[in-house]
Design a protein around this motif. Structure first.
Motif: not given
Length: 269
Positions: A68-69, A18-21, A33-35, A103-108
């Motif tokens: 690591g990520a 999902a992170v890669r996507y 992006i923010e993890l 607020p982000p644009l999207l949560v993945v």
């Protein structure tokens, strides 16, 4: 709201996918992006509950995993702007808190078909799709990024009302530069027509409307997604109706294993 994509990770293979996507999607949007990783402190429940692990030790494990990520993201996506945070607590609560304050644009987030990681249908992913009040994209663990050419909106004509997020549907269709299909599954009996306000509202996208007569909601949608080369399935979570039928725990396996596409949840206005 800013244009960053907030990505939940537990560092499992499904979450890493999902992170890669999300990174590929961020490149498409030219967005950061923010993890986000959340951890729960395990307790031994005796007369006097005590943590099974030292809190500092749990934090250190999380920080090492996050490092690591971040390393492989920097290697594979050198131009990508990446931030991160590690929080104690339930992942859904942490996502909701971050989304409310920034607020982000999207949560993945990811889902595992095997159901043996933190994120899987019927649990965390469905809870995020249902309860977070911002757009949420759940990505199956087998799905790699590709251009989104067609979005299928799983529309429940009986549940349409003035709060249906027409503007958001148009916005995401435009963002992805995708064609829009409106799919309604009608149980055997009188066929429902698409409500005129829905048709008028979505007219800028010039959608294709399709009605399928069936009692088997999840199987029909899975077949449709596969046969029509749908790239994203768009749903509007509600307590009753299409969404609840699709993602009811007793019906989850049929849809999520047969339809191998990300699910985008938008919410009523």
């Amino acid at each position: 709201m800013n244009n960053r994509i907030l990505v939940a990770t537990d560092f499992s293979p499904a979450a890493q996918n999902a992170v890669r996507y999300a990174a590929e999607l961020a490149n498409f949007f030219q967005a950061p992006i923010e993890l986000l990783h959340a951890y729960i402190i395990p307790f031994a429940y005796t007369d006097s509950p005590v943590p099974l692990l030292n809190i500092d030790e749990i934090q250190k494990i999380a920080e090492d995993s996050m490092e690591g990520a971040l390393d492989w993201l920097a290697n594979d996506f050198p131009q990508l702007q990446v931030s991160h945070r590690i929080l104690p607590g339930d992942i859904i609560d942490c996502l909701a808190e971050v989304a409310e304050t920034e607020p982000p644009l999207l949560v993945v987030l990811g889902k595992s078909g095997s159901g043996n990681s933190t994120f899987f249908w019927g649990s965390t992913a469905v809870s995020a799709l249902r309860h977070l009040k911002i757009p949420v994209l759940a990505v199956p663990s087998e799905v790699a990024w590709k251009e989104v050419k067609r979005i299928a909106f799983a529309a429940d004509y009986q549940q349409y009302n003035a709060q249906t997020p027409i503007a958001d549907i148009l916005d995401w269709t435009n963002r992805m530069k995708a064609a829009l299909t409106v799919l309604h599954v009608n149980k055997p009996g009188p066929e429902l027509a698409a409500p005129e306000p829905l048709k008028q509202g979505l007219s800028p996208a010039n959608p294709d409307y399709q009605v399928i007569i069936s009692d088997s909601l999840e199987d029909i949608i899975a077949d449709f997604v596969n046969e029509q080369q749908v790239d994203w399935l768009l749903v509007i979570p509600k307590k009753y109706g299409f969404f609840e039928n699709i993602f009811h725990k007793s019906r989850t396996k049929g849809l999520t294993q047969a339809s191998n596409v990300p699910v985008l949840a938008l919410h009523q206005e």
